[in-house]
Design a protein around this motif. Structure first.
Motif, PDB file in Angstrom:
ATOM      1  N   ASP A 130      -5.895  -8.965  -1.708  1.00 57.42           N
ATOM      2  CA  ASP A 130      -7.188  -8.660  -1.319  1.00 57.42           C
ATOM      3  C   ASP A 130      -7.273  -8.535   0.376  1.00 57.42           C
ATOM      4  OD1 ASP A 130      -8.311  -8.863  -3.828  1.00 57.42           O
ATOM      5  OD2 ASP A 130      -9.121 -10.703  -3.638  1.00 57.42           O
TER       6      ASP A 130
ATOM      7  N   GLU B 225      -4.840  -7.455   1.920  1.00 57.50           N
ATOM      8  CA  GLU B 225      -4.032  -6.121   2.385  1.00 57.50           C
ATOM      9  C   GLU B 225      -5.004  -4.999   2.183  1.00 57.50           C
ATOM     10  OE1 GLU B 225       0.459  -7.183   1.395  1.00 57.50           O
ATOM     11  OE2 GLU B 225      -0.501  -6.692  -0.142  1.00 57.50           O
ATOM     12  N   ARG B 226      -5.879  -5.073   1.168  1.00 61.24           N
ATOM     13  CA  ARG B 226      -6.762  -4.240   0.621  1.00 61.24           C
ATOM     14  C   ARG B 226      -7.847  -3.814   1.786  1.00 61.24           C
ATOM     15  NH1 ARG B 226      -6.750  -1.746  -4.067  1.00 61.24           N
ATOM     16  NH2 ARG B 226      -5.583  -2.727  -5.811  1.00 61.24           N
ATOM     17  N   THR B 227      -8.191  -4.790   2.358  1.00 58.24           N
ATOM     18  CA  THR B 227      -9.329  -5.202   3.229  1.00 58.24           C
ATOM     19  C   THR B 227      -8.866  -4.667   4.634  1.00 58.24           C
ATOM     20  OG1 THR B 227     -10.384  -7.162   2.111  1.00 58.24           O
ATOM     21  CG2 THR B 227     -10.887  -6.593   4.541  1.00 58.24           C
TER      22      THR B 227
ATOM     23  N   SER C 187       1.837   1.830  -3.469  1.00 58.83           N
ATOM     24  CA  SER C 187       0.746   2.089  -4.046  1.00 58.83           C
ATOM     25  C   SER C 187       0.359   3.414  -4.336  1.00 58.83           C
ATOM     26  CB  SER C 187      -0.482   1.280  -3.939  1.00 58.83           C
ATOM     27  OG  SER C 187      -1.443   1.523  -4.728  1.00 58.83           O
TER      28      SER C 187
ATOM     29  N   MET D  11      -1.130  -5.080  -4.433  1.00 60.37           N
ATOM     30  CA  MET D  11      -1.778  -5.581  -3.188  1.00 60.37           C
ATOM     31  C   MET D  11      -2.478  -6.602  -3.254  1.00 60.37           C
ATOM     32  SD  MET D  11      -3.153  -1.602  -1.813  1.00 60.37           S
ATOM     33  CE  MET D  11      -3.405  -2.362  -0.042  1.00 60.37           C
TER      34      MET D  11
ATOM     35  N   PHE E 217       0.778  -1.130   0.041  1.00 65.45           N
ATOM     36  CA  PHE E 217      -0.060  -0.007  -0.035  1.00 65.45           C
ATOM     37  C   PHE E 217       0.919   1.452   0.040  1.00 65.45           C
ATOM     38  CE2 PHE E 217      -2.342   3.158   2.508  1.00 65.45           C
ATOM     39  CZ  PHE E 217      -3.255   3.587   1.362  1.00 65.45           C
TER      40      PHE E 217
ATOM     41  N   LEU F  79      -8.521  -0.848   4.194  1.00 61.70           N
ATOM     42  CA  LEU F  79     -10.117  -0.204   4.220  1.00 61.70           C
ATOM     43  C   LEU F  79     -10.652  -0.069   5.535  1.00 61.70           C
ATOM     44  CD1 LEU F  79     -11.483  -1.230   0.855  1.00 61.70           C
ATOM     45  CD2 LEU F  79     -11.200   0.919   1.334  1.00 61.70           C
TER      46      LEU F  79
ATOM     47  N   ASP G 221     -11.920   1.974  -3.625  1.00 66.63           N
ATOM     48  CA  ASP G 221     -11.082   1.070  -4.217  1.00 66.63           C
ATOM     49  C   ASP G 221      -9.590   1.541  -4.027  1.00 66.63           C
ATOM     50  OD1 ASP G 221     -10.868   2.926  -5.919  1.00 66.63           O
ATOM     51  OD2 ASP G 221     -11.374   1.866  -7.831  1.00 66.63           O
ATOM     52  N   LEU G 222      -9.429   2.313  -3.046  1.00 68.89           N
ATOM     53  CA  LEU G 222      -8.009   2.994  -2.639  1.00 68.89           C
ATOM     54  C   LEU G 222      -7.108   3.702  -3.815  1.00 68.89           C
ATOM     55  CD1 LEU G 222      -6.729   0.103  -0.495  1.00 68.89           C
ATOM     56  CD2 LEU G 222      -7.991   2.110   0.235  1.00 68.89           C
TER      57      LEU G 222
END
Length: 295
Positions: free
Chosen positions: A280, A282-284, A105, A278, A102, A287, A137-138
């Protein structure tokens, strides 16, 4: 304003020296927007004119907030923009710290915005985690261009929120010469924040911030002075343990502005780009930090 209604639960989503940002809905279709209302007395402030000018010039870039409309709301200049739910500060000033993917990103997306701005001859001049917005969606949307302006040989030194202020902006005086490298320093400071989970250059007074800046940036990484190494280990332990972050951060946190990475150079860094994918999970996790759900 008849077309828009303020959100009854959370009408104000931002407030600063130059105005207030409201969360509003289009009464015809329920669509959410952010409405930035600039304070306006007898004349329109220079900051308002500059922000309008810069947002118009930068319109359409995927990582810069989009100006949708501009109109007068009673005695205020109102700018309509998409509602973007999160600020980067929520994702990085927290424990556990954000995943490296992240960090790579958001920094690359921010660099993408800065590269476009700098290519248009525009400096942001107040890049902070609060001014880097995140969609659901970052996707990064760089906002708050109230201090942005076209390049000029002599400009005000009273810019950039202190913990993200490049050392050349701590000089005495009202005006000075500086370049787009001030934005790149700010991005470097934000990367350090993300890795450490806190504001690294926080200080109660300007000289405290500058002392921290000098401790971290005054010597090259090749320096073997034990005192300096200890200082860095104490101030940014997570960064010092991560070779990838350390390599990028110390190419941005450099006292000599001409030695700092440009936005284009950061975008072209293959190793850093390779870290920006990333999962899924890590995205979660990111968020959840954004919405305050750490369970």
């Amino acid at each position: 304003m008849e077309k828009y209604r303020k959100d009854p639960l959370r009408p104000i989503i931002g407030q600063g020296n130059y105005g207030v940002v409201y969360r509003v809905r289009d009464v015809s279709n329920g669509q959410e927007y952010a409405l930035k209302c600039h304070k306006c007395a007898d004349v329109i402030e220079d900051t308002t004119v500059r922000e309008l000018s810069c947002l118009t010039a930068l319109r359409g870039h995927p990582n810069i907030i989009l100006l949708l409309d501009c109109f007068m709301d009673e005695d205020r200049v109102a700018m309509l923009m998409p509602y973007v739910p999160f600020e980067l500060t929520k994702a990085i000033h927290c424990k556990p710290t954000a995943p490296l993917s992240f960090v790579a990103s958001f920094s690359l997306q921010t660099a993408n915005a800065l590269e476009y701005m700098h290519r248009q001859g525009i400096l942001h001049r107040d890049l902070t985690p609060s001014n880097v917005l995140l969609t659901a969606d970052l996707t990064v949307k760089v906002g708050d261009l109230g201090l942005a302006r076209q390049f000029s040989k002599r400009m005000s030194l009273c810019v950039v929120t202190e913990p993200y202020r490049a050392p050349e902006l701590f000089a005495d005086g009202e005006v000075g010469e500086y370049t787009c490298a001030v934005d790149m320093w700010s991005l470097g400071a934000i990367i350090l924040d993300a890795k450490e989970g806190m504001v690294v250059f926080a200080g109660t007074q300007q000289y405290n911030t500058l002392n921290k800046v000098m401790a971290l940036a005054s010597t090259d990484l090749s320096e073997e002075a034990e005192e300096l190494k200890i200082s860095r280990r104490e101030m940014i332990p997570n960064t010092m343990r991560c070779e990838s972050t350390k390599r990028i951060a110390f190419r941005l946190i450099v006292l000599g502005h001409q030695k700092r990475l440009t936005a284009r150079e950061l975008l072209d860094d293959e190793e850093w780009k390779g870290l920006a994918c990333m999962t899924d999970q890590e995205r979660t996790a990111v968020l959840r930090q954004c919405i305050g759900d750490t369970k």
